[in-house]
Scaffold this active site. Structure first.
Site, PDB file in Angstrom:
ATOM      1  N   ASP A   1      84.888 -12.200  -9.457  1.00 34.28           N
ATOM      2  CA  ASP A   1      85.960 -12.856 -10.275  1.00 34.28           C
ATOM      3  C   ASP A   1      86.795 -14.043  -9.545  1.00 34.28           C
ATOM      4  O   ASP A   1      88.101 -13.850  -8.421  1.00 34.28           O
ATOM      5  CB  ASP A   1      86.784 -11.574 -10.657  1.00 34.28           C
ATOM      6  CG  ASP A   1      88.085 -12.405 -11.647  1.00 34.28           C
ATOM      7  OD1 ASP A   1      87.793 -13.773 -11.677  1.00 34.28           O
ATOM      8  OD2 ASP A   1      88.649 -11.485 -12.419  1.00 34.28           O
TER       9      ASP A   1
ATOM     10  N   ASP B   1      86.047 -25.311 -12.340  1.00 26.73           N
ATOM     11  CA  ASP B   1      85.962 -25.667 -13.312  1.00 26.73           C
ATOM     12  C   ASP B   1      85.873 -24.607 -14.769  1.00 26.73           C
ATOM     13  O   ASP B   1      84.250 -24.682 -14.572  1.00 26.73           O
ATOM     14  CB  ASP B   1      84.278 -26.835 -13.031  1.00 26.73           C
ATOM     15  CG  ASP B   1      84.031 -27.250 -14.239  1.00 26.73           C
ATOM     16  OD1 ASP B   1      84.734 -27.725 -15.189  1.00 26.73           O
ATOM     17  OD2 ASP B   1      82.932 -27.984 -14.347  1.00 26.73           O
TER      18      ASP B   1
ATOM     19  N   LYS C   1      90.823 -27.388 -19.328  1.00 27.49           N
ATOM     20  CA  LYS C   1      90.557 -27.577 -20.660  1.00 27.49           C
ATOM     21  C   LYS C   1      91.597 -27.515 -21.316  1.00 27.49           C
ATOM     22  O   LYS C   1      92.139 -26.180 -21.330  1.00 27.49           O
ATOM     23  CB  LYS C   1      90.042 -25.949 -20.511  1.00 27.49           C
ATOM     24  CG  LYS C   1      88.040 -25.968 -19.503  1.00 27.49           C
ATOM     25  CD  LYS C   1      87.483 -26.865 -19.372  1.00 27.49           C
ATOM     26  CE  LYS C   1      86.474 -26.722 -18.027  1.00 27.49           C
ATOM     27  NZ  LYS C   1      85.483 -27.167 -17.522  1.00 27.49           N
TER      28      LYS C   1
HETATM   29  C1  SAM Z   1      81.899 -24.814 -17.129  1.00 31.83           C
HETATM   30  S1  SAM Z   1      81.457 -23.789 -15.972  1.00 31.83           S
HETATM   31  C2  SAM Z   1      80.994 -24.448 -15.000  1.00 31.83           C
HETATM   32  C3  SAM Z   1      79.746 -25.607 -14.255  1.00 31.83           C
HETATM   33  C4  SAM Z   1      80.224 -26.027 -13.042  1.00 31.83           C
HETATM   34  N1  SAM Z   1      81.269 -26.827 -12.524  1.00 31.83           N
HETATM   35  C5  SAM Z   1      78.549 -26.345 -12.981  1.00 31.83           C
HETATM   36  O1  SAM Z   1      79.178 -28.058 -12.100  1.00 31.83           O
HETATM   37  O2  SAM Z   1      78.088 -26.352 -13.205  1.00 31.83           O
HETATM   38  C6  SAM Z   1      82.423 -22.426 -16.082  1.00 31.83           C
HETATM   39  C7  SAM Z   1      81.746 -21.701 -15.178  1.00 31.83           C
HETATM   40  O3  SAM Z   1      83.381 -20.513 -15.174  1.00 31.83           O
HETATM   41  C8  SAM Z   1      82.704 -19.281 -14.686  1.00 31.83           C
HETATM   42  N2  SAM Z   1      83.772 -18.254 -15.122  1.00 31.83           N
HETATM   43  C9  SAM Z   1      84.792 -18.302 -16.187  1.00 31.83           C
HETATM   44  N3  SAM Z   1      85.878 -17.864 -15.738  1.00 31.83           N
HETATM   45  C10 SAM Z   1      85.734 -16.783 -14.278  1.00 31.83           C
HETATM   46  C11 SAM Z   1      86.320 -16.379 -13.682  1.00 31.83           C
HETATM   47  N4  SAM Z   1      86.909 -15.154 -13.853  1.00 31.83           N
HETATM   48  N5  SAM Z   1      85.994 -15.954 -11.871  1.00 31.83           N
HETATM   49  C12 SAM Z   1      84.423 -16.495 -12.043  1.00 31.83           C
HETATM   50  N6  SAM Z   1      83.472 -17.178 -13.133  1.00 31.83           N
HETATM   51  C13 SAM Z   1      84.686 -17.408 -14.179  1.00 31.83           C
HETATM   52  C14 SAM Z   1      81.678 -18.620 -15.941  1.00 31.83           C
HETATM   53  O4  SAM Z   1      80.951 -18.453 -15.819  1.00 31.83           O
HETATM   54  C15 SAM Z   1      81.285 -20.423 -15.973  1.00 31.83           C
HETATM   55  O5  SAM Z   1      79.615 -20.242 -15.180  1.00 31.83           O
END
Ligand code: SAM
Length: 280
Positions: free
Chosen positions: A189, A205, A234
């Site tokens: 996380d 991201d 976002k």
């Molecule tokens: C928009 S995608 C990222 C895309 C990435 N930058 C790419 O270029 O492919 C968002 C990602 O954030 C991750 N995510 C969301 N909350 C998270 C957290 N608390 N810890 C780790 N990952 C997280 C999701 O699992 C998802 O894979």
């Protein structure tokens, strides 16, 4: 900044004529010696508006040629070479009968970037554009911690440049990021993750509330866990103007601690903005 003027009308010919006349009148005292930019854009939410935009612009130019041939001939429909404030004719089509006209506009230096067939996501285009927009990118041998990395577009883009990437996400990496020798994936996380070393770059991201991501970024800055960062926020759930005001406010340490700091809505950004910084 001169206030944009609203032009309303029902027909292509009527709008074109009004635009040409209004532009001519607004520039009565201007000497046109060099080429100037004629730019237009339209609200993408309004279906079919693109065709109307092209037709009205064409008509406006025909009418301008009639009123002031030399001025019209100096117009150019290409993007400015440099980002910044520009004089010219800028039209924004808010609807079929509603066009905003401005004789000044600010161009943020939008640059299209080419895709890579091995890139695992369209997010790859965002980070590639961010490097160009902020004038800085990971170099060979640098270290990158990519929070919310999956499916790996940002990680892949840094790995391509020879950077060593720690990709933090519970989701799997795909395509060119999967099994990439420069990328180590950590299923964790991002909010509780504590790095065991200082990174050159923080990438982030995540589809999470922008306030939470901003707090996370502040934590990284306070702890000096990275020297540079590119973070995407976002704004779908918050007012983007308030978010911008907050990011620029002195109560956050972002600007204070950065030698270089920038916020942009990139061409490839959707309901999101990209924040860049280099720490002191
Ligand atoms: C928009 S995608 C990222 C895309 C990435 N930058 C790419 O270029 O492919 C968002 C990602 O954030 C991750 N995510 C969301 N909350 C998270 C957290 N608390 N810890 C780790 N990952 C997280 C999701 O699992 C998802 O894979």
């Amino acid at each position: 900044m001169i206030k944009p003027q609203l032009i309303e009308g029902t027909t292509v010919n009527g709008l074109g004529k009004d635009i040409a006349e209004r532009f001519f009148n607004m520039n009565r005292n201007t000497k046109f010696e060099n080429s100037w930019h004629f730019m237009s854009a339209f609200d993408p939410e309004v279906k079919g508006l693109g065709k109307r935009e092209s037709a009205v612009c064409e008509r406006a130019l025909v009418d301008l040629k009639r009123i002031a041939g030399k001025v019209a001939r100096l117009s150019q429909r290409t993007l400015p070479a440099q980002p910044g404030r520009h004089d010219g004719l800028f039209l924004y089509f808010a609807d079929f009968g509603k066009v905003w006209l401005s004789t000044e506009f600010i161009w943020f230096g939008q640059r299209r970037v080419s895709d890579d067939p091995a890139a695992p996501s369209r997010s790859y285009l965002k980070i590639e554009e961010a490097y160009r927009a902020f004038g800085c990118e990971p170099e060979s041998g640098e270290s990158v911690c990519d929070l919310g990395a999956a499916p790996g577009g940002w990680s892949y883009s840094a790995a391509k440049r020879g950077a060593r990437v720690t990709a933090v996400d519970n989701g799997e990496l795909k395509a060119g990021a999967k099994g990439n020798a420069n990328i180590t994936r950590l299923a964790a996380d991002a909010f509780t993750f504590v790095p065991d070393k200082k990174y050159d770059w923080l990438f982030c991201d995540m589809v999470e509330h922008p306030n939470m991501v901003t707090k996370l970024l502040e934590k990284w800055i306070k702890n000096k866990w990275s020297r540079k960062f590119i973070v995407n926020l976002k704004f779908g759930r918050v007012d983007p103007i308030q978010l911008l005001e907050k990011l620029n406010s002195p109560e956050l340490i972002l600007k204070k601690r950065c030698l270089k700091f920038g916020i942009k809505h990139l061409y490839h950004d959707r309901d999101e903005i990209t924040v860049f910084g280099i720490l002191e």
